[in-house]
Design a protein around this motif. Structure first.
Motif, PDB file in Angstrom:
ATOM      1  N   ASN A   1    -100.722   8.556 -77.801  1.00 17.74           N
ATOM      2  CA  ASN A   1     -99.393   8.537 -77.195  1.00 17.74           C
ATOM      3  C   ASN A   1     -98.855   9.959 -77.062  1.00 17.74           C
ATOM      4  O   ASN A   1     -98.930  10.749 -78.010  1.00 17.74           O
ATOM      5  CB  ASN A   1     -98.419   7.733 -78.062  1.00 17.74           C
TER       6      ASN A   1
ATOM      7  N   LYS B   1    -110.183   6.527 -72.268  1.00 18.85           N
ATOM      8  CA  LYS B   1    -109.017   5.969 -72.932  1.00 18.85           C
ATOM      9  C   LYS B   1    -107.729   6.409 -72.231  1.00 18.85           C
ATOM     10  O   LYS B   1    -107.540   7.583 -71.928  1.00 18.85           O
ATOM     11  CB  LYS B   1    -108.999   6.385 -74.398  1.00 18.85           C
ATOM     12  N   THR B   2    -106.844   5.472 -71.977  1.00 17.02           N
ATOM     13  CA  THR B   2    -105.577   5.754 -71.312  1.00 17.02           C
ATOM     14  C   THR B   2    -104.557   6.279 -72.311  1.00 17.02           C
ATOM     15  O   THR B   2    -104.447   5.756 -73.422  1.00 17.02           O
ATOM     16  CB  THR B   2    -105.025   4.483 -70.643  1.00 17.02           C
ATOM     17  N   ILE B   3    -103.832   7.305 -71.920  1.00 20.78           N
ATOM     18  CA  ILE B   3    -102.765   7.852 -72.764  1.00 20.78           C
ATOM     19  C   ILE B   3    -101.455   7.162 -72.421  1.00 20.78           C
ATOM     20  O   ILE B   3    -101.079   7.069 -71.245  1.00 20.78           O
ATOM     21  CB  ILE B   3    -102.637   9.369 -72.561  1.00 20.78           C
ATOM     22  N   ASN B   4    -100.763   6.688 -73.429  1.00 24.35           N
ATOM     23  CA  ASN B   4     -99.435   6.105 -73.236  1.00 24.35           C
ATOM     24  C   ASN B   4     -98.405   7.228 -73.284  1.00 24.35           C
ATOM     25  O   ASN B   4     -98.290   7.926 -74.286  1.00 24.35           O
ATOM     26  CB  ASN B   4     -99.144   5.078 -74.327  1.00 24.35           C
TER      27      ASN B   4
ATOM     28  N   PHE C   1     -94.315   2.091 -83.171  1.00 24.37           N
ATOM     29  CA  PHE C   1     -95.755   2.286 -83.168  1.00 24.37           C
ATOM     30  C   PHE C   1     -96.374   1.537 -84.347  1.00 24.37           C
ATOM     31  O   PHE C   1     -95.674   0.905 -85.138  1.00 24.37           O
ATOM     32  CB  PHE C   1     -96.076   3.785 -83.235  1.00 24.37           C
TER      33      PHE C   1
ATOM     34  N   SER D   1    -107.657  12.629 -76.676  1.00 27.40           N
ATOM     35  CA  SER D   1    -108.180  11.442 -76.005  1.00 27.40           C
ATOM     36  C   SER D   1    -109.585  11.686 -75.474  1.00 27.40           C
ATOM     37  O   SER D   1    -110.467  10.831 -75.573  1.00 27.40           O
ATOM     38  CB  SER D   1    -107.252  11.036 -74.860  1.00 27.40           C
TER      39      SER D   1
ATOM     40  N   ASN E   1    -110.963   3.599 -83.111  1.00 25.73           N
ATOM     41  CA  ASN E   1    -110.114   2.734 -82.285  1.00 25.73           C
ATOM     42  C   ASN E   1    -108.654   3.138 -82.459  1.00 25.73           C
ATOM     43  O   ASN E   1    -107.895   2.506 -83.191  1.00 25.73           O
ATOM     44  CB  ASN E   1    -110.328   1.275 -82.673  1.00 25.73           C
ATOM     45  N   LYS E   2    -108.278   4.209 -81.800  1.00 28.05           N
ATOM     46  CA  LYS E   2    -106.921   4.721 -81.903  1.00 28.05           C
ATOM     47  C   LYS E   2    -106.290   4.808 -80.514  1.00 28.05           C
ATOM     48  O   LYS E   2    -106.947   5.154 -79.540  1.00 28.05           O
ATOM     49  CB  LYS E   2    -106.907   6.118 -82.542  1.00 28.05           C
ATOM     50  N   LYS E   3    -105.002   4.507 -80.436  1.00 30.40           N
ATOM     51  CA  LYS E   3    -104.257   4.619 -79.185  1.00 30.40           C
ATOM     52  C   LYS E   3    -103.526   5.954 -79.173  1.00 30.40           C
ATOM     53  O   LYS E   3    -102.826   6.303 -80.134  1.00 30.40           O
ATOM     54  CB  LYS E   3    -103.262   3.469 -79.062  1.00 30.40           C
TER      55      LYS E   3
ATOM     56  N   ASP F   1    -102.398   2.056 -85.849  1.00 29.10           N
ATOM     57  CA  ASP F   1    -103.491   2.367 -84.927  1.00 29.10           C
ATOM     58  C   ASP F   1    -103.114   3.426 -83.897  1.00 29.10           C
ATOM     59  O   ASP F   1    -103.922   3.756 -83.030  1.00 29.10           O
ATOM     60  CB  ASP F   1    -103.935   1.099 -84.187  1.00 29.10           C
ATOM     61  N   ASP F   2    -101.890   3.947 -83.987  1.00 31.08           N
ATOM     62  CA  ASP F   2    -101.410   4.917 -83.001  1.00 31.08           C
ATOM     63  C   ASP F   2    -101.522   6.354 -83.497  1.00 31.08           C
ATOM     64  O   ASP F   2    -101.341   6.637 -84.686  1.00 31.08           O
ATOM     65  CB  ASP F   2     -99.944   4.646 -82.657  1.00 31.08           C
TER      66      ASP F   2
END
Length: 271
Positions: A6, A35-38, A54, A28, A2-4, A57-58
């Motif tokens: 960026n 998963k959406t990339i910020n 951040f 990603s 569960n990582k975002k 989790d980022d």
């Protein structure tokens, strides 16, 4: 996992954007195809006024171009304001086939001081900001294949929960900013050199829109209201080739770079 993811970059001519986005997209894809990339593109000055923070989790792919062998000094205040709070970072620099000198270790240090865990780093090659022939059209497909392999290795490292900091090439204390020399071999300062505008200008304002310093005057695009960092954006994006440099020392340096550093260099990766 569960990582975002960026992607964060300064990229006046698009080369750093291509590398950073490629790494972020491949990571990603490995984690979760949906998963959406910020994306935080801080090329334009307005974006650099907004605070960024951040969390643990980022995953942040941070990229900047190399200017005179270092992180561009005009970015130092902004980069130092970005807060990591334990986020994982991939430090990425892009240089024009001469040398990245101490830029990568400098970016790594900045990120670590800001609370990031720098788990990977890379120095990639992009078409030189001064030239349309030095490292022409890079990053090319060979470079992007390396980007994909690099990103897959980063994913494997994260997936194994190996978040150890890396060691990268570079000197401490950092070397001084690289300076070109004139025909007598004396170092010259080209920081105040500015682009000229010829009769082909149609006043389309594109140069105003792409200038990362917001320096080109909207009413008279031949005038500057601020500094020029020689990023090449106005010259390379002008549809009519209306922007150019005519400073003798700048042109001599450009020519020497194109001759002396014509041989292809390859990316260097650190994991």
């Amino acid at each position: 996992m569960n990582k975002k993811i960026n992607a964060m970059y300064f990229s006046p001519t698009g080369t750093t954007k291509k590398i950073v986005s490629g790494i972020a997209e491949k990571i990603s894809e490995n984690i979760d195809r949906g998963k959406t990339i910020n994306t935080i593109d801080f090329t334009l000055p307005g974006v650099r006024k907004e605070p960024v923070a951040f969390t643990g989790d980022d995953i942040v792919v941070m990229g900047v171009p190399v200017y005179a062998g270092r992180v561009p000094n005009v970015l130092l205040n902004y980069l130092s304001s970005v807060t990591g709070n334990g986020a994982c970072a991939i430090a990425t620099v892009v240089y024009g086939n001469r040398n990245y000198d101490d830029a990568l270790v400098e970016l790594k240090d900045i990120l670590e001081l800001n609370g990031f865990k720098v788990i990977a780093g890379g120095a990639f090659i992009g078409e030189h900001s001064f030239s349309k022939t030095l490292a022409k059209d890079r990053p090319d497909q060979k470079d992007m294949n390396m980007v994909n392999d690099f990103a897959s290795q980063i994913y494997a490292k994260i997936n194994s929960n190996n978040l150890e900091s890396i060691t990268v090439k570079g000197n401490k204390p950092y070397r001084k900013y690289y300076m070109p020399k004139n025909k007598e071999g004396v170092p010259v300062d080209i920081r105040k050199v500015t682009p000229k505008t010829n009769e082909h200008c149609t006043d389309c304002k594109l140069c105003v829109e792409v200038c990362p310093m917001g320096s080109i005057d909207y009413e008279d695009t031949s005038q500057l209201n601020g500094i020029c960092i020689k990023c090449g954006a106005c010259i390379k994006t002008c549809p009519n080739q209306a922007k150019y440099y005519d400073d003798e020392n700048y042109l001599r340096h450009k020519y020497e770079l194109e001759i002396e550093f014509a041989d292809r260099k390859e990316p260097e990766l650190f994991l």
